[in-house]
Design a protein around this motif. Sequence first.
Motif, PDB file in Angstrom:
ATOM      1  N   LYS A 212      46.407  64.940 -54.581  1.00 19.78           N
ATOM      2  CA  LYS A 212      46.695  64.326 -53.280  1.00 19.78           C
ATOM      3  C   LYS A 212      48.171  64.504 -52.907  1.00 19.78           C
ATOM      4  N   ALA A 213      49.042  64.479 -53.904  1.00 23.86           N
ATOM      5  CA  ALA A 213      50.469  64.657 -53.641  1.00 23.86           C
ATOM      6  C   ALA A 213      50.731  66.037 -53.047  1.00 23.86           C
ATOM      7  N   ALA A 214      50.019  67.047 -53.542  1.00 23.60           N
ATOM      8  CA  ALA A 214      50.205  68.407 -53.048  1.00 23.60           C
ATOM      9  C   ALA A 214      49.801  68.523 -51.592  1.00 23.60           C
ATOM     10  N   ALA A 215      48.742  67.821 -51.208  1.00 19.34           N
ATOM     11  CA  ALA A 215      48.276  67.897 -49.821  1.00 19.34           C
ATOM     12  C   ALA A 215      49.341  67.396 -48.854  1.00 19.34           C
ATOM     13  N   SER A 216      50.054  66.349 -49.235  1.00 13.71           N
ATOM     14  CA  SER A 216      51.050  65.749 -48.334  1.00 13.71           C
ATOM     15  C   SER A 216      52.367  66.533 -48.297  1.00 13.71           C
ATOM     16  N   SER A 217      52.616  67.344 -49.319  1.00 12.96           N
ATOM     17  CA  SER A 217      53.894  68.087 -49.366  1.00 12.96           C
ATOM     18  C   SER A 217      53.672  69.601 -49.401  1.00 12.96           C
ATOM     19  N   TRP A 218      52.518  70.044 -48.978  1.00 13.89           N
ATOM     20  CA  TRP A 218      52.109  71.444 -49.141  1.00 13.89           C
ATOM     21  C   TRP A 218      53.147  72.445 -48.634  1.00 13.89           C
ATOM     22  N   GLU A 219      53.466  72.340 -47.349  1.00 14.93           N
ATOM     23  CA  GLU A 219      54.374  73.324 -46.764  1.00 14.93           C
ATOM     24  C   GLU A 219      55.826  73.071 -47.161  1.00 14.93           C
ATOM     25  N   SER A 220      56.167  71.826 -47.449  1.00 14.11           N
ATOM     26  CA  SER A 220      57.511  71.536 -47.962  1.00 14.11           C
ATOM     27  C   SER A 220      57.716  72.226 -49.304  1.00 14.11           C
ATOM     28  N   ASP A 221      56.678  72.210 -50.128  1.00 17.11           N
ATOM     29  CA  ASP A 221      56.765  72.853 -51.436  1.00 17.11           C
ATOM     30  C   ASP A 221      56.864  74.374 -51.296  1.00 17.11           C
ATOM     31  N   ARG A 222      56.091  74.931 -50.374  1.00 16.30           N
ATOM     32  CA  ARG A 222      56.162  76.381 -50.153  1.00 16.30           C
ATOM     33  C   ARG A 222      57.545  76.770 -49.614  1.00 16.30           C
ATOM     34  N   ASN A 223      58.097  75.945 -48.738  1.00 17.25           N
ATOM     35  CA  ASN A 223      59.436  76.236 -48.211  1.00 17.25           C
ATOM     36  C   ASN A 223      60.479  76.237 -49.312  1.00 17.25           C
ATOM     37  N   GLU A 224      60.396  75.265 -50.211  1.00 17.02           N
ATOM     38  CA  GLU A 224      61.352  75.204 -51.315  1.00 17.02           C
ATOM     39  C   GLU A 224      61.208  76.431 -52.215  1.00 17.02           C
ATOM     40  N   ALA A 225      59.981  76.839 -52.468  1.00 16.36           N
ATOM     41  CA  ALA A 225      59.756  78.039 -53.287  1.00 16.36           C
ATOM     42  C   ALA A 225      60.352  79.276 -52.605  1.00 16.36           C
ATOM     43  N   LYS A 226      60.251  79.335 -51.282  1.00 12.46           N
ATOM     44  CA  LYS A 226      60.821  80.461 -50.536  1.00 12.46           C
ATOM     45  C   LYS A 226      62.342  80.491 -50.674  1.00 12.46           C
ATOM     46  N   LEU A 227      62.968  79.335 -50.576  1.00  9.65           N
ATOM     47  CA  LEU A 227      64.423  79.275 -50.681  1.00  9.65           C
ATOM     48  C   LEU A 227      64.887  79.628 -52.099  1.00  9.65           C
ATOM     49  N   ARG A 228      64.092  79.268 -53.093  1.00  7.74           N
ATOM     50  CA  ARG A 228      64.426  79.659 -54.466  1.00  7.74           C
ATOM     51  C   ARG A 228      64.290  81.178 -54.622  1.00  7.74           C
TER      52      ARG A 228
END
Length: 335
Positions: A212-228
Motif C-alpha cells: 500500500k505504501a508503494a501505491a501512494s508514493s509510486w511516481e515519487s519513488d520513480r522520480n527519485e530513482a531517475k535523479l539517482r
Amino acid sequence: MANRTQGKKNTRNNLQKSRRYTLKDDKTLTKKQSQSGFFTVDPKGKASKSSFRASSNRTLAGHSSGYHELVPADLFAALKSATDNKDGTHTLKVMTKRSYLFKYNGRRIYSAPLKAVLRSADGYRTDTARTILSGPNDTVAGHSGSNVKRTGQSAAHNALRDHIIENILANPKFENIAPPAVTATLSAAGIASMAPAELARTAKNSGSLKSKAAASSWESDRNEAKLRNDALVDALPDKAQTIVIEASTKFMTTLSPKPTLSPKPTLSPKPTLSPKRRIASKRARSPLREPKGGTGIQGGPYAKKQKGSTDVAPPWDPLQVPHYSSECFRDVRRA
C-alpha cells in the motif's frame, strides 16, 4: 559539450551537500543483507537459476515480499556458464530448446560488459509486492506476488532479457566500456521497466497492489530513482554518456507504442516515441512525472518542472550501486 559539462558540475555541487548511500543506512535491506551486500549466496559461486533466487521476507508494514530480478535468473545462469573465447568475447550456451534464451545459443557477447553485469546483477532487485512491469508496446503486467494480474509478465521479462543481451552485451559500443557505464545502463532499465503510474493503474487488480505504501508514493519513488540515475550518468565521460543514453533509448522504444510517422510528409520521415514514454534530453531516463494524480496508484503525466537532484549521493563502493539504484523500489524492513 558545454551543456553536458555544466550538468556534471551542477550534479557534483549538489551531491557534495548530500548524504552518501551505504548498505548500513538502507532500511529496505535486512540486517544480513546490509552486512553481506548480497541478497543471495555470493553470485561468484553457483550458476544455477535456483541459487540466484532470493527468499521472500517480511517488511515493517507486515507483508512479506519476494524479489524481482532486473537480470532474470535464467539469464544470469546462462551468462555465468558462457564460454570464454579468450579474445575479449564469450559465447552463450543455452541447450534447452523451450527456453526463451535458446535463440541466443551460440551468440557472441563482449567479455567486459559481461563481467560488469555478473558483478552487479545480485543487487538489482525490487520487491515483487510493489512491482508492476512495463512490457513491449505499452503493455503492463503485475509481478508474481504483487496481487496484480500477471498477464504479460513473461513478455516484460523477455524485453529485459533482449535489452541486456542486444543493447549491452552484444553491442560493439560496450566492448571496452568501463563498468560504471554498464551499471548506469542497467539502472536506467530498472526505472523504465517499472511501469509509470498512468500505465500501472490500467493493470487488472492494480487497486489490490500488495504494498500500500508503494501505491501512494509510486511516481515519487520513480522520480527519485531517475535523479539517482542522473548522478550515475553525469559521473561518466561524455562518450560513455552517449552510449548509455543510446542503449536506454532503444529499450524505451521497445516499451513504447509502435512508432508513428510524422503526419507531415517529409523526404525521410523518422519515427517518434509516443508522448506517453520518451527519454529526457541528455538523460538515460524519461522525464520526471507529477507525483500525484489518479485513483489508487499515485502519479501523473510528465511534470512541467524538470529540474531536480537527489539528496542521496552514489556509494563510494561501485558494488553497492545496484542497491542504491533499486532502493526506491523496495519497502522498509528494519527500523
